[in-house]
Motif scaffolding. Structure first.
Motif, short mmCIF file in Angstrom:
data_model
loop_
_atom_site.label_atom_id
_atom_site.label_comp_id
_atom_site.label_asym_id
_atom_site.label_seq_id
_atom_site.Cartn_x
_atom_site.Cartn_y
_atom_site.Cartn_z
N GLY A 26 1.09 43.09 39.48
CA GLY A 26 1.64 44.24 39.01
C GLY A 26 3.24 43.99 39.40
N ARG A 27 3.66 43.40 40.47
CA ARG A 27 4.93 43.18 40.99
C ARG A 27 5.46 42.13 40.43
NH1 ARG A 27 6.89 42.40 47.29
NH2 ARG A 27 9.08 42.15 46.57
N PRO A 28 6.50 42.32 39.68
CA PRO A 28 7.41 41.15 39.08
C PRO A 28 7.52 39.92 39.99
CG PRO A 28 8.53 43.02 38.52
CD PRO A 28 7.57 43.61 39.55
N ALA A 29 7.34 38.77 39.53
CA ALA A 29 7.46 37.71 40.63
C ALA A 29 8.24 36.25 39.88
CB ALA A 29 6.22 37.19 41.06
N VAL A 30 8.57 35.44 40.72
CA VAL A 30 9.13 34.26 40.13
C VAL A 30 7.76 33.08 40.46
CG1 VAL A 30 10.67 32.25 40.26
CG2 VAL A 30 11.67 34.80 40.65
N LEU A 31 7.48 32.54 39.30
CA LEU A 31 6.49 31.53 39.33
C LEU A 31 6.69 30.32 39.00
CD1 LEU A 31 3.51 33.51 37.32
CD2 LEU A 31 4.24 33.84 39.99
N SER A 32 6.50 29.12 39.77
CA SER A 32 6.65 27.76 39.14
C SER A 32 5.32 27.18 38.95
CB SER A 32 7.48 26.97 40.06
OG SER A 32 6.91 26.51 41.08
N CYS A 33 5.15 26.61 37.76
CA CYS A 33 3.97 26.08 37.16
C CYS A 33 3.97 24.53 37.19
CB CYS A 33 3.64 26.24 35.62
SG CYS A 33 3.47 28.14 35.40
N GLY A 34 2.71 24.10 37.57
CA GLY A 34 2.52 22.73 37.37
C GLY A 34 2.84 22.18 36.14
N GLY A 35 3.32 20.87 35.90
CA GLY A 35 3.77 20.36 34.68
C GLY A 35 2.94 20.63 33.52
N GLY A 36 1.62 20.47 33.83
CA GLY A 36 0.62 20.32 32.69
C GLY A 36 0.27 21.85 31.91
N VAL A 37 0.77 22.74 32.57
CA VAL A 37 0.27 24.07 32.32
C VAL A 37 0.32 24.37 30.93
CG1 VAL A 37 2.14 25.76 32.75
CG2 VAL A 37 0.01 26.15 33.98
N VAL A 38 1.41 23.71 30.26
CA VAL A 38 1.65 24.23 29.15
C VAL A 38 0.69 23.49 27.97
CG1 VAL A 38 4.00 24.60 29.24
CG2 VAL A 38 3.30 22.16 28.80
N THR A 39 -0.15 22.45 28.40
CA THR A 39 -1.11 21.80 27.58
C THR A 39 -2.26 22.78 27.19
OG1 THR A 39 -2.42 21.00 29.39
CG2 THR A 39 -0.53 19.65 28.47
N GLY A 40 -2.52 23.82 27.97
CA GLY A 40 -3.65 24.91 27.54
C GLY A 40 -3.25 25.79 26.74
N ALA A 41 -3.55 25.89 25.43
CA ALA A 41 -3.46 26.97 24.38
C ALA A 41 -3.33 28.29 24.93
CB ALA A 41 -4.13 27.00 23.25
N ALA A 42 -4.42 28.69 25.93
CA ALA A 42 -4.66 29.72 26.13
C ALA A 42 -3.30 30.29 27.39
CB ALA A 42 -6.07 30.18 27.18
N ASN A 43 -3.04 29.26 28.07
CA ASN A 43 -2.01 29.45 29.14
C ASN A 43 -0.58 29.64 28.28
OD1 ASN A 43 -3.73 28.44 31.17
ND2 ASN A 43 -2.79 26.66 31.17
N ARG A 44 -0.51 28.89 27.16
CA ARG A 44 0.84 29.13 26.47
C ARG A 44 0.73 30.67 25.95
NH1 ARG A 44 -0.61 24.32 24.20
NH2 ARG A 44 -0.96 24.96 22.49
N GLU A 45 -0.55 31.09 25.41
CA GLU A 45 -0.37 32.59 24.88
C GLU A 45 -0.13 33.50 25.99
OE1 GLU A 45 -3.89 35.04 22.81
OE2 GLU A 45 -3.85 33.07 22.42
N ILE A 46 -0.69 33.54 27.43
CA ILE A 46 -0.61 34.42 28.31
C ILE A 46 1.02 34.58 28.72
CG2 ILE A 46 -2.88 35.22 29.06
CD1 ILE A 46 -2.32 33.39 31.27
#
Ligand code: S3P
Length: 170
Positions: free
Chosen positions: A74-94
């Motif tokens: 619920g609380r706004p955050a800063v997130l850093s993602c592993g480089g391959g996170v964008v390879t998942g279509a569901a990840n890109r969608e959320i």
């Protein structure tokens, strides 16, 4: 939740996502999380050990769960993602639904210099620069699809990159 609640950094290995993410979280007075750290915390295993035991597919399943959970906070955050996170279509969608996404970029030779021998990164093998080039070719359309902004990190300190990101997201 509106899409601008979380600020998410994406990009290749060596882009500086975790360092810059920590700086940005500090400046914004928001919590910081890193998908790889959270995966390691939850499983009690290193990323390298997870790849070795469960394969890349097993790692990606956990990564997707972690990303969804972090974005559900619920609380706004800063997130850093592993480089391959964008390879998942569901990840890109959320990511598209719940975050402002900034792609940290750098030429492959700069990324390779930053990751060094790549020992802790299972996908880099014996020739990190070649592996990074191939992965970037594959992933570029995914980064482009999900990024709201791109910030070049080459020749810039993490503090300067954080400034550029802050300026980009307003
Ligand atoms: C990966 C990047 C790594 C880590 C794993 C796989 C990738 O994270 O998630 O080794 O597929 O690009 P960093 O980008 O933080 O190094």
């Amino acid at each position: 939740m509106t899409r601008a609640d979380h600020l998410v950094l994406i990009g290749m290995m060596g882009a500086g996502k975790s360092t810059v993410g920590r700086l940005l979280a500090e400046r914004r007075g928001q919590p910081f999380a890193d998908t790889d750290d959270e995966i390691e915390r939850r499983t009690g295993m290193s990323v390298a050990a997870l790849f070795a035991e469960r394969g890349e597919a097993g790692f990606r399943r956990i990564e997707a769960e972690v990303l969804a959970d972090l974005l559900a906070a619920g609380r706004p955050a800063v997130l850093s993602c592993g480089g391959g996170v964008v390879t998942g279509a569901a990840n890109r969608e959320i990511l598209g639904e719940r975050a402002t996404v900034v792609w940290l970029t750098a030429p492959v030779d700069v990324l390779a210099r930053r990751v060094g021998d790549g020992r802790t990164r299972p996908l880099l093998g014996d020739d990190p620069e070649a592996a990074l080039a191939a992965l970037l070719d594959e992933r570029r359309p995914c980064f482009e699809e999900v990024a709201d902004h791109a910030v070049d990190t080459a020749g810039r300190t993490p503090a300067t990159v954080a400034d550029r990101v802050a300026r980009a997201v307003g």
